[in-house]
Design a protein around this motif. Structure first.
Motif, PDB file in Angstrom:
ATOM      1  N   THR A 119      14.185  36.399 -45.976  1.00  0.00           N
ATOM      2  CA  THR A 119      13.974  37.483 -45.257  1.00  0.00           C
ATOM      3  C   THR A 119      15.135  37.799 -43.671  1.00  0.00           C
ATOM      4  O   THR A 119      14.862  38.955 -43.393  1.00  0.00           O
ATOM      5  N   THR A 123      16.029  41.485 -44.296  1.00  0.00           N
ATOM      6  CA  THR A 123      14.713  42.739 -42.920  1.00  0.00           C
ATOM      7  C   THR A 123      16.069  42.613 -41.705  1.00  0.00           C
ATOM      8  O   THR A 123      16.672  43.618 -41.635  1.00  0.00           O
ATOM      9  N   TYR A 127      17.289  46.818 -41.791  1.00  0.00           N
ATOM     10  CA  TYR A 127      17.919  47.409 -40.134  1.00  0.00           C
ATOM     11  C   TYR A 127      18.856  47.519 -39.959  1.00  0.00           C
ATOM     12  O   TYR A 127      18.930  48.959 -39.076  1.00  0.00           O
ATOM     13  N   TYR A 136      12.902  48.958 -37.067  1.00  0.00           N
ATOM     14  CA  TYR A 136      12.581  47.098 -37.328  1.00  0.00           C
ATOM     15  C   TYR A 136      11.669  46.569 -37.501  1.00  0.00           C
ATOM     16  O   TYR A 136      11.410  45.743 -38.452  1.00  0.00           O
ATOM     17  N   SER A 139      11.128  47.399 -41.689  1.00  0.00           N
ATOM     18  CA  SER A 139      12.405  46.265 -42.643  1.00  0.00           C
ATOM     19  C   SER A 139      11.757  45.144 -42.319  1.00  0.00           C
ATOM     20  O   SER A 139      11.644  44.055 -43.004  1.00  0.00           O
ATOM     21  N   VAL A 140      11.255  44.017 -41.044  1.00  0.00           N
ATOM     22  CA  VAL A 140      10.581  43.298 -41.109  1.00  0.00           C
ATOM     23  C   VAL A 140       9.754  43.068 -42.744  1.00  0.00           C
ATOM     24  O   VAL A 140       9.390  42.392 -43.140  1.00  0.00           O
ATOM     25  N   TYR A 141       8.585  44.112 -42.556  1.00  0.00           N
ATOM     26  CA  TYR A 141       8.146  44.547 -43.930  1.00  0.00           C
ATOM     27  C   TYR A 141       8.708  44.472 -45.059  1.00  0.00           C
ATOM     28  O   TYR A 141       8.225  43.535 -45.902  1.00  0.00           O
ATOM     29  N   GLY A 143      11.789  42.388 -45.781  1.00  0.00           N
ATOM     30  CA  GLY A 143      12.279  41.792 -45.531  1.00  0.00           C
ATOM     31  C   GLY A 143      11.400  40.744 -46.546  1.00  0.00           C
ATOM     32  O   GLY A 143      11.180  39.880 -46.666  1.00  0.00           O
TER      33      GLY A 143
END
Length: 176
Positions: A119, A123, A127, A136, A139-141, A143
């Motif tokens: 993850t 991410t 990002y 951001y 990017s988290v989603y 990851g």
């Protein structure tokens, strides 16, 4: 700054050792990295390394490459290095988890850290400027989504080794 803080916090003797460590440790790490790279290249190309001339045939181009890399902005270079380092850890954790899973051992000790670092790596790549430079939150989603995808592949494609499997026989022979 290193000098002042080392002398202030560690005294004269401790400060000298700290300063020597700041100078010596990166030099020895660089020396080890260049030696390892030279030996890996020599082994890959089956190029004997007993004489100085043959060592220099590989070492000089490596030093030239090292000099060129040293001219790159280190903040950019460090982002690539940190991502590559964490990605190496991710691959190794997935590899260890797969080995433990296949042999019916407690794989979660590697699988959970592999999921976490996956993850983080995915991410970061989505990002950061070295990657896709996305928002951001997105990017988290990404990851998390890629980690879920890798985890599903891990549990659906990887099968435990059954008794009598030829791979298990080879592994038993290697252990002996």
């Amino acid at each position: 700054m290193v000098y002042d803080s080392s002398i202030y916090f560690l005294g004269a003797v401790g400060g000298v050792f700290a300063i020597l460590g700041v100078v010596v440790l990166p030099i020895t790490s660089g020396d080890t990295a260049f030696r390892a790279a030279r030996l890996i290249i020599a082994e890959f190309f089956k190029f004997e390394q007993k004489t100085l001339v043959k060592r220099l045939v590989i070492a000089i181009p490596l030093f030239v490459l090292g000099f060129i890399v040293s001219k790159i902005d280190f903040s950019v270079l460090w982002r690539y290095f940190s991502w590559a380092n964490q990605t190496t850890a991710m691959v190794m954790l997935w590899t260890a988890a797969a080995y433990l899973f296949r042999y019916g051992k407690f794989h979660w000790v590697c699988t959970l850290p592999a999921m976490f670092i996956s993850t983080v790596c995915f991410t970061y790549l989505a990002y950061n400027k070295i990657g896709f430079n996305l928002d951001y939150q997105l990017s988290v989603y990404i990851g998390l989504g890629l980690t879920v995808f890798c985890s599903i592949l891990f549990f659906t494609l990887l099968k435990p080794i059954a008794k009598g499997d030829p791979d298990a026989l080879v592994d038993d022979l290697v252990k002996q």
